[in-house]
Scaffold this active site. Structure first.
Site, short mmCIF file in Angstrom:
data_model
loop_
_atom_site.label_atom_id
_atom_site.label_comp_id
_atom_site.label_asym_id
_atom_site.label_seq_id
_atom_site.Cartn_x
_atom_site.Cartn_y
_atom_site.Cartn_z
N HIS A 294 -3.89 3.12 1.54
CA HIS A 294 -3.04 2.35 2.45
C HIS A 294 -3.90 1.43 3.32
CE1 HIS A 294 -0.56 6.19 2.05
NE2 HIS A 294 0.30 5.27 1.64
N GLN B 209 6.09 -0.16 -9.83
CA GLN B 209 6.72 -0.57 -8.56
C GLN B 209 6.28 -1.98 -8.16
OE1 GLN B 209 7.05 2.11 -4.99
NE2 GLN B 209 5.30 0.95 -4.30
P1 AMP Z 1 3.38 5.12 -0.33
O1 AMP Z 1 3.09 5.50 1.10
O2 AMP Z 1 2.93 6.14 -1.33
O3 AMP Z 1 4.78 4.63 -0.53
O4 AMP Z 1 2.45 3.86 -0.63
C1 AMP Z 1 2.51 2.70 0.15
C2 AMP Z 1 1.70 1.62 -0.52
O5 AMP Z 1 0.35 2.04 -0.65
C3 AMP Z 1 2.21 1.29 -1.93
O6 AMP Z 1 2.13 -0.10 -2.13
C4 AMP Z 1 1.21 2.04 -2.80
O7 AMP Z 1 1.05 1.47 -4.09
C5 AMP Z 1 -0.06 1.88 -1.98
N1 AMP Z 1 -1.03 2.91 -2.36
C6 AMP Z 1 -0.82 4.25 -2.38
N2 AMP Z 1 -1.92 4.89 -2.85
C7 AMP Z 1 -2.82 3.92 -3.15
C8 AMP Z 1 -4.14 3.93 -3.69
N3 AMP Z 1 -4.77 5.06 -4.02
N4 AMP Z 1 -4.77 2.75 -3.86
C9 AMP Z 1 -4.15 1.59 -3.54
N5 AMP Z 1 -2.91 1.51 -3.03
C10 AMP Z 1 -2.25 2.66 -2.83
#
Ligand code: AMP
Length: 289
Positions: free
Chosen positions: A42, A158
């Site tokens: 994030h 997504q």
């Molecule tokens: P989430 O809180 O899981 O809904 O993720 C929020 C955002 O962070 C989304 O755009 C995810 O794709 C991105 N994200 C989550 N994990 C990672 C990661 N390991 N590397 C890059 N982006 C991430």
């Protein structure tokens, strides 16, 4: 080092008013939607938003609409105070943290449907998941009025669907994809890794990354037939008894069409499954072949 605490906004109408004032002041707004329990993945999005924009807005909202009835909405890790600290360190200007009731009043009835692609891959095993994501992202875009929105390639399907949403519904926002951030042992960072023991993180949970590496090696050795590659992937995954494969998919990166023959550097391998040892934890990963 001291950091300035971001403004914390709970009310949707207050968020919209604030975003409008930034727009009037000709500030470039960068937006990073999250469900909290923040980690380096994030933070990489926030730092990029900080580089490219004048104002960075982060939303922290565990979206009930994207969880199935048997999924982990109630147990999803919530670490708001720590998240605020991390946002502050990343130079975030505004944290938007509505409650479900504020975002979805009792008379809320509309939904954004993602169409056929939303029912494949992650959408096949999580019915309604992408419709829930696309609905909340649409609402959040209206409230935060971003010029640029940052999403991780970790959730590759997504990211593709959000790009389609922005284009097809004429949101004037630039959707920017950022690379997967991994732990030192190469496990893709995820809030759901909180459910795993240290031992699982260092062994069984690496099954998807190991599958990716195996197939990348085979492709570079000239094996391009996806039916053969899938077989090799399944054989590797069978060696981890606590792992249950959900899907192994080969798609063209720019169209998301399935491919029979890998086109090197243009094909994404998408992987998902569950670790079933104690509770059932969903894992996803992907990478270019
Ligand atoms: P989430 O809180 O899981 O809904 O993720 C929020 C955002 O962070 C989304 O755009 C995810 O794709 C991105 N994200 C989550 N994990 C990672 C990661 N390991 N590397 C890059 N982006 C991430």
């Amino acid at each position: 080092m001291s950091f300035i605490c971001p403004k914390i906004v709970h009310q949707p109408s207050a968020m919209q008013t604030l975003a409008t004032s930034y727009r009037h002041a000709r500030q470039i707004i960068g937006f990073v939607p999250t469900m909290g329990c923040l980690h380096e993945g994030h933070l990489s999005l926030m730092r990029e938003a900080k580089k490219q924009c004048d104002i960075v807005i982060v939303s922290i909202f565990v979206n009930p609409l994207q969880f199935g009835p048997k999924e982990d909405f109630s147990t999803y890790p919530r670490t708001f105070e720590r998240d605020l600290e991390l946002c502050s360190q990343a130079g975030v200007d505004v944290v938007f943290a509505p409650t479900p009731k504020e975002l979805y009043p009792s008379d809320f009835t509309f939904k954004v449907l993602g169409g056929p692609l939303a029912n494949l891959y992650c959408g096949a095993s999580r019915p309604g998941f992408f419709d829930g994501v696309l609905t909340v992202v649409s609402i959040l875009f209206h409230l935060t009025k971003p010029h640029k929105a940052f999403f991780g390639e970790k959730d590759f399907q997504q990211l593709f669907l959000v790009k389609q949403l922005a284009r097809q519904l004429f949101f004037s926002v630039d959707v920017i994809g950022m690379p997967i951030v991994r732990e030192h042992n190469q496990l893709a960072m995820s809030s759901r890794n909180h459910y795993l023991s240290e031992e699982q993180k260092n062994s069984d949970a690496l099954v998807l990354y190991n599958t990716l590496c195996l197939l990348q090696k085979q492709v570079s050795n000239g094996c391009l037939e996806t039916s053969v590659l899938r077989q090799h992937a399944l054989e590797l995954q069978k060696q981890v008894p606590s792992f249950e494969c959900d899907y192994i998919a080969f798609v063209h990166e720019s169209t998301f069409e399935p491919v029979q023959q890998v086109i090197p550097n243009h094909t994404r391998l998408l992987l998902a499954g569950y670790l079933t040892q104690t509770s059932r934890v969903r894992l996803i990963d992907n990478g270019r072949l």
